[in-house]
Design a protein around this motif. Structure first.
Motif, PDB file in Angstrom:
ATOM      1  N   GLY A  10       0.804  -1.218   0.000  1.00  0.00           N
ATOM      2  CA  GLY A  10       0.000   0.000   0.000  1.00  0.00           C
ATOM      3  C   GLY A  10       0.833   1.261   0.000  1.00  0.00           C
ATOM      4  N   SER A  11       2.006   1.202   0.597  1.00  0.00           N
ATOM      5  CA  SER A  11       2.928   2.332   0.589  1.00  0.00           C
ATOM      6  C   SER A  11       4.252   1.872   1.183  1.00  0.00           C
ATOM      7  CB  SER A  11       2.379   3.514   1.404  1.00  0.00           C
ATOM      8  OG  SER A  11       2.506   3.259   2.790  1.00  0.00           O
ATOM      9  N   TRP A  12       5.254   2.749   1.087  1.00  0.00           N
ATOM     10  CA  TRP A  12       6.561   2.419   1.658  1.00  0.00           C
ATOM     11  C   TRP A  12       6.610   2.632   3.163  1.00  0.00           C
ATOM     12  CZ3 TRP A  12       9.807  -0.558  -0.704  1.00  0.00           C
ATOM     13  CH2 TRP A  12       9.864  -0.591  -2.097  1.00  0.00           C
ATOM     14  N   THR A  13       5.488   2.966   3.782  1.00  0.00           N
ATOM     15  CA  THR A  13       5.420   3.081   5.238  1.00  0.00           C
ATOM     16  C   THR A  13       4.375   2.150   5.844  1.00  0.00           C
ATOM     17  OG1 THR A  13       3.868   4.935   5.074  1.00  0.00           O
ATOM     18  CG2 THR A  13       6.240   5.468   5.213  1.00  0.00           C
ATOM     19  N   THR A  14       3.760   1.301   5.019  1.00  0.00           N
ATOM     20  CA  THR A  14       2.735   0.375   5.500  1.00  0.00           C
ATOM     21  C   THR A  14       3.337  -1.028   5.581  1.00  0.00           C
ATOM     22  OG1 THR A  14       0.993   1.690   4.464  1.00  0.00           O
ATOM     23  CG2 THR A  14       0.442  -0.562   5.091  1.00  0.00           C
ATOM     24  N   PHE A  15       3.506  -1.518   6.808  1.00  0.00           N
ATOM     25  CA  PHE A  15       4.148  -2.814   7.009  1.00  0.00           C
ATOM     26  C   PHE A  15       3.112  -3.939   7.033  1.00  0.00           C
ATOM     27  CE2 PHE A  15       7.243   0.180   8.589  1.00  0.00           C
ATOM     28  CZ  PHE A  15       8.465  -0.385   8.265  1.00  0.00           C
ATOM     29  N   ALA A  16       3.529  -5.109   6.626  1.00  0.00           N
ATOM     30  CA  ALA A  16       2.667  -6.289   6.646  1.00  0.00           C
ATOM     31  C   ALA A  16       3.531  -7.521   6.900  1.00  0.00           C
ATOM     32  CB  ALA A  16       1.917  -6.424   5.324  1.00  0.00           C
ATOM     33  N   ASP A  17       2.891  -8.592   7.355  1.00  0.00           N
ATOM     34  CA  ASP A  17       3.573  -9.869   7.552  1.00  0.00           C
ATOM     35  C   ASP A  17       3.232 -10.816   6.408  1.00  0.00           C
ATOM     36  OD1 ASP A  17       4.650  -8.994   9.883  1.00  0.00           O
ATOM     37  OD2 ASP A  17       3.440 -10.258  11.203  1.00  0.00           O
TER      38      ASP A  17
END
Length: 704
Positions: free
Chosen positions: A529-536
């Motif tokens: 979603g963006s370069w600041t939205t983290f996911a596993d």
């Protein structure tokens, strides 16, 4: 650490400042209590022409440092009455057999009653047929090449004899080889680099100065001091003074033999991250705190059963601490709330003074005071963690023995050092660890900061707000790779990575052995979603070898700037799931099905543990958590804070998937949120619900 009002930390973390200057001069210590030194220089073999200047140098040191000197070559001085006058006996370039049997017996009794011994250079060429003396001095002379310049590698810079020296001390002397290596029986302070001179025969490990305790007394030996010029050299004179002060018991040191430790910091900051404000300067292989209140933590790896050693010094009435057992986080208060601090501040209350487990258990204050060096001098901690037991050693003496009984806290996890505030200056050197084996960290899993690679191609660390440790593994393009050496793969069944991407995404391949080794598993990384939205992202692994292995992450995809990896977790099928029993959390209470009911929608709560079926859960790693034949479920598959956690017929949906994190939390990947005790209330029947993950005590769980 003094308890201050918690400030609001910004997202930016402090940067470690690397200074080119040398370590500032330390404040002068209080004068030692006066004592007497006997300098003995009898020779029955080769006689060194430096004996006279060496004796005068020791007299000069004594005049300036609170000890008097008696010099003799008369072996009759070695009788019980006379030796009792002296705190230290210096064998200054003695050679051959210099004491008869009765004199040897008197000296053995002197050492046994707590006397100090200093051996200088040819003291190792003395009394070859006296086993007691051989053990006391540490090693016997074998041979030497011509006098020449050499590099001395100073490996212990906490001892008073070597704390003032650079890591490499270049000087000219006659360099002894010894018949045996002193290391198994002594703490080696310095060793010779045989590649820097000609004629050495001991090889890569050539001790040249060491200390030890023996038969009730203290022993210091230096192989330097052949030449007259040695005794005019301020660095050598300070080296000799430190050895005398140690032998006299006026300064303390950990002189136990030491082998098998891995360096975490000795000048290189690789693997370390700053959490919170302030930071540490890095100069002369010394970290010195600035500002705060923050934490400099080793983000590359977490540890379970281990011996952690580090050297520390305060300038005055300063404050700091060593933190252990906390989960990965860029918030320094996570370490405060989830781990334990071993305090460094000798002027605070008993449960928060040097050697205490901060606010949990005081040190043994008399034992601590007996071995604590004052501000301006270095001290050494050993923190020995074995399961839930923590033993604290200061300068080689045990001063605390603590058992963790709080299920919301841990002794296993990351380690770090505190920068307490602008008015508190603490320095650290030579941080090292020996892993002792045994079980893996809480949850059975191992989390590695992706930027802490052992080697890599194409990628680099990238500073990013929101990343654990403040950095990600970035600039990932197809064909790039990163290697992580000596990771324990025993029992690992799956791989989880925390990723972020505003780009095309791609694939992570997990391999062992090499960049072209067998692929144990692959996982797709989407645009998050963006370069600041983290996911596993998670994948199962197959054909995983056991033991310590070098793990390689290789990256594929199309285009460039595929994604960043923040950290990755090796998930085990045992220790953090795959078994049945209670799940304990806040205040040691158990996760409980209210009333033992089996109807869909029954509220899940915490309750005093009773061993009943309503508290017996079967945990499948990265999958379901079941009790009474049904699943732990998020009502309606919701994601809002406060969403009800209930019992529901198992249906394979994302609302029933739970992933145990290395920090003790239970995370639902679909919502990205955690299992939480409502209101941080430990009363029986308090419901649990879904909440934004924060790793405080009401979100930490111990699985069966």
């Amino acid at each position: 650490m003094r308890r201050l009002l918690r400030p609001a930390f910004g997202l930016a973390t402090a940067v470690l400042a690397v200074l080119a200057c040398t370590t500032p001069a330390t404040p002068a210590s209080a004068a030692d209590a006066p004592y007497d030194v006997l300098v003995f220089s009898k020779t029955a073999g080769f006689r060194h022409d430096s004996i006279a200047v060496g004796t005068q140098a020791i007299r000069d040191l004594g005049a300036a440092n609170s000890f008097s000197v008696t010099a003799t070559e008369d072996a009759a001085a070695f009788n019980a009455t006379n030796l009792a006058r002296f705190r230290v006996v210096v064998f200054l370039n003695t050679t051959g057999d210099v004491l008869n049997a009765s004199q040897q017996t008197a000296f053995e009794s002197y050492i046994g009653s707590g006397g100090g011994f200093v051996g200088v250079h040819a003291a190792a060429d003395t009394e070859y047929d006296w086993p007691f003396y051989g053990n006391l001095v540490g090693a016997y002379f074998q041979s030497h090449p011509a006098i020449q310049q050499a590099n001395v590698r100073v490996e212990n810079r906490a001892h008073a004899a070597t704390a003032h020296l650079p890591q490499t001390w270049t000087r000219t002397d006659e360099w002894y080889d010894y018949r045996t290596n002193a290391r198994p029986g002594a703490r080696v302070l310095a060793n010779l680099d045989e590649s820097s001179y000609s004629g050495g025969v001991m090889g890569a490990d050539h001790p040249i100065a060491w200390c030890k305790t023996y038969s009730g007394g203290r022993s210091f030996y230096t192989g330097g001091g052949h030449t007259q010029a040695s005794y005019a050299d301020p660095a050598f004179r300070a080296h000799l003074l430190g050895g005398i002060r140690y032998a006299a018991g006026r300064t303390k040191a950990d002189c136990r033999p030491e082998t098998g430790y891995t360096t975490l910091y000795n000048g290189s900051a690789t693997g370390w991250s700053q959490a919170g404000p302030g930071g540490f300067t890095n100069s002369d292989a010394t970290l010195t705190s600035t500002g705060g209140m923050g934490l400099y933590w080793y983000s590359a790896k977490q540890f379970t059963n281990y011996s952690l050693k580090l050297d520390w010094r305060l300038n005055g009435d300063d404050n700091s601490g060593v933190f252990i057992g906390f989960p990965p986080s860029s918030d320094p208060w996570s370490a405060v709330n989830n781990g334990y601090e071993i305090q460094i501040d000798a002027t605070d209350a008993p449960d928060r003074t040097t050697g205490s487990v901060y606010t949990f258990k005081s040190a043994d204050i008399p034992a601590r005071d007996a071995v604590l060096n004052p501000p301006g001098e270095w001290n050494t901690y050993e923190l020995l963690v074995e399961g839930n037991r923590l033993q604290v050693f200061l300068n080689g003496a045990k001063i605390n023995d603590f058992t963790n009984t709080n299920p919301a806290r841990s002794l296993a996890g990351h380690i770090g050092i505190q920068n307490h505030g602008a008015g508190d200056v603490a320095s650290f050197r030579n941080i090292r660890i020996k892993e002792l084996g045994g079980s893996n960290p809480p949850g059975g899993n191992t989390t590695v900061q992706a930027e802490a690679f052992s080697s890599a191609s194409g990628v680099t660390a990238f500073a990013k707000a929101g990343a654990n440790g403040g950095q990600t593994l970035g600039y990932i393009d197809p064909g790039d790779w990163a290697a992580y050496n000596n990771l324990d793969l025993t029992g690992v069944t799956s791989f989880r990575a925390r990723v972020v991407s505003g780009g095309p995404g791609g694939t992570i391949q997990v391999r062992t052995g090499s960049t072209t080794g067998t692929v144990l598993g692959s996982v797709a990384v989407p645009n998050t979603g963006s370069w600041t939205t983290f996911a596993d992202v998670t994948t199962n692994l197959s054909n995983v070898p056991s033991g310590l292995r070098n793990v390689y992450l290789t990256f594929t995809g199309s285009g460039s700037g595929l994604f960043d990896v923040d950290d990755f977790t090796l998930v085990r099928g045992t220790g953090g799931g795959g078994s049945t029993g209670p799940i304990t959390g806040l205040a040691g209470k158990c996760l409980d099905v209210r009333g033992g009911a089996t109807a869909d929608g029954t509220q899940i709560q915490i309750y005093t543990c009773n061993g009943g079926a309503a508290q017996t859960w079967t945990v499948t790693p990265n999958s379901t958590i079941r009790a009474l034949g049904k699943c732990l479920d998020i009502s309606g598959g919701g994601s809002a804070d406060g969403t009800k956690i209930q019992l529901w017929t198992c249906n394979g949906s994302g609302a029933q998937n739970w992933s145990a994190q290395s920090n003790g939390t239970l995370r639902n990947p679909q919502s990205g949120k955690c299992l939480d005790v409502s209101g941080n209330n430990s009363a029986d029947s308090t419901p649990v619900h879904l909440w934004t993950c924060h790793t405080n005590a009401n979100q930490r769980w111990i699985l069966p």
